[in-house]
Design an enzyme around this catalytic site. Sequence first.
Site, PDB file in Angstrom:
ATOM      1  N   LYS A 166       0.814  -1.210   0.000  1.00  0.00           N
ATOM      2  CA  LYS A 166       0.000   0.000   0.000  1.00  0.00           C
ATOM      3  C   LYS A 166       0.850   1.262   0.000  1.00  0.00           C
ATOM      4  O   LYS A 166       0.442   2.280  -0.554  1.00  0.00           O
ATOM      5  CB  LYS A 166      -0.966   0.006   1.183  1.00  0.00           C
ATOM      6  CG  LYS A 166      -2.057  -1.048   1.037  1.00  0.00           C
ATOM      7  CD  LYS A 166      -3.148  -0.869   2.067  1.00  0.00           C
ATOM      8  CE  LYS A 166      -4.301  -1.829   1.781  1.00  0.00           C
ATOM      9  NZ  LYS A 166      -5.348  -1.735   2.798  1.00  0.00           N
ATOM     10  N   LYS A 197     -13.230  -5.364  -1.646  1.00  0.00           N
ATOM     11  CA  LYS A 197     -14.225  -4.297  -1.481  1.00  0.00           C
ATOM     12  C   LYS A 197     -13.911  -3.106  -2.366  1.00  0.00           C
ATOM     13  O   LYS A 197     -14.791  -2.475  -2.906  1.00  0.00           O
ATOM     14  CB  LYS A 197     -14.259  -3.833  -0.014  1.00  0.00           C
ATOM     15  CG  LYS A 197     -15.044  -4.771   0.883  1.00  0.00           C
ATOM     16  CD  LYS A 197     -15.370  -4.116   2.209  1.00  0.00           C
ATOM     17  CE  LYS A 197     -14.216  -4.187   3.165  1.00  0.00           C
ATOM     18  NZ  LYS A 197     -14.049  -5.479   3.828  1.00  0.00           N
ATOM     19  N   LYS A 219      -8.471 -12.109  -5.548  1.00  0.00           N
ATOM     20  CA  LYS A 219      -9.548 -12.273  -4.585  1.00  0.00           C
ATOM     21  C   LYS A 219     -10.576 -11.162  -4.751  1.00  0.00           C
ATOM     22  O   LYS A 219     -10.222 -10.029  -5.058  1.00  0.00           O
ATOM     23  CB  LYS A 219      -8.907 -12.194  -3.185  1.00  0.00           C
ATOM     24  CG  LYS A 219      -9.739 -12.759  -2.077  1.00  0.00           C
ATOM     25  CD  LYS A 219      -8.947 -12.735  -0.773  1.00  0.00           C
ATOM     26  CE  LYS A 219      -9.836 -12.312   0.367  1.00  0.00           C
ATOM     27  NZ  LYS A 219      -9.154 -12.251   1.657  1.00  0.00           N
TER      28      LYS A 219
END
Length: 329
Positions: free
Chosen positions: A121, A205, A202
């Site tokens: 990130k 969200k 995967k």
Amino acid sequence: MTTTVTAAATRTRRLTGFQPTGRLHLGNLLGALRPLIAAQDAAESIALIADLHAMTMDHDPASVRRHTLEQATVMLAAGVDPERTPIVVQSQVREHTELHYLLECVAAHGEAARMIQFKEKSAAGGPIRLSLLTYPVLMAADILLYDTTQVPVGEDQNQHLELARTLAIRFNTKYGDTFTVPEGVRPDSAARIMDLAEPTRKMGKSTGTGQIRLLDPPEVIRRTVARAATDQVGLVRRDRDNQPGVTNLVDILAELTGRPPSDTTSYATLKREVTDAIEAVLTPIRARHAELSANPDSVRAVLAAGAEKVRPTAAATVRRAREAIGLLN
Ligand code: TRP
């Protein structure tokens, strides 16, 4: 994993965490919510909405608040019983942040900087919030606060759970037995739900374009499934390496219905069966969500009651930790 359990924890206590960085999707339902609901009788569970974690990257205040309330509402709509499973908003139990600081005093900078998620990130560019670096320590606080014995975690959270265990053991060793050392558990469902458009990643969200969000209207879901990536093989079977898209659809169907697809080699038929199965599961959740969201104050009341219920445990843990580390209680 070996476990050292302090006297405080004689029962199974499970903490399942959700981050309100987006809308809940089918992967969350099958991987986290359903196991949580299924275990409501067997384990003492807490469902944690980690709103503080949703502020570790540039965030929109209104979205965090909206997603927090929406996630709570969806949990209730999906069958989380707040009498048995308190739904707790992290920021509403102040002990999370207090314990976070105490744990920062036993955590090393290098440990935090080594976290894969932090590296990924922080590589995105732009200023890196200090909270992004320390977030796994806050997550450790979330877990240790409630004498948690079991934490259902997906692979992406394994390293964070290990850090929580390390910090608990280190604190206990240095300052005396204070924390229950948690264990990670894999959700019962073996299937990892992948993004329908990019079935090698995967379902997330805030990433990917092939998510099935639990509150998506039927036509959106039908379109997302219809556009799901498949292949040229022409066989309906599980083969994750060569047919990741078809495998994902077969897994989703099996998870939703408990049975394999009908005897078909047609991807169109498979997709129709998947769409129907999703609809069968989401229709009642959508309806219940509509009822509940007509009265958001009732959901807020559920959250207030959840915080109330867990606060004594949180307060007792912080008191123990303060005492052990040398603060004046
Ligand atoms: N960080 C977790 C995630 O991104 C969510 C989370 C926050 C969590 N606190 C937790 C999970 C405590 C387990 C236990 O999925």
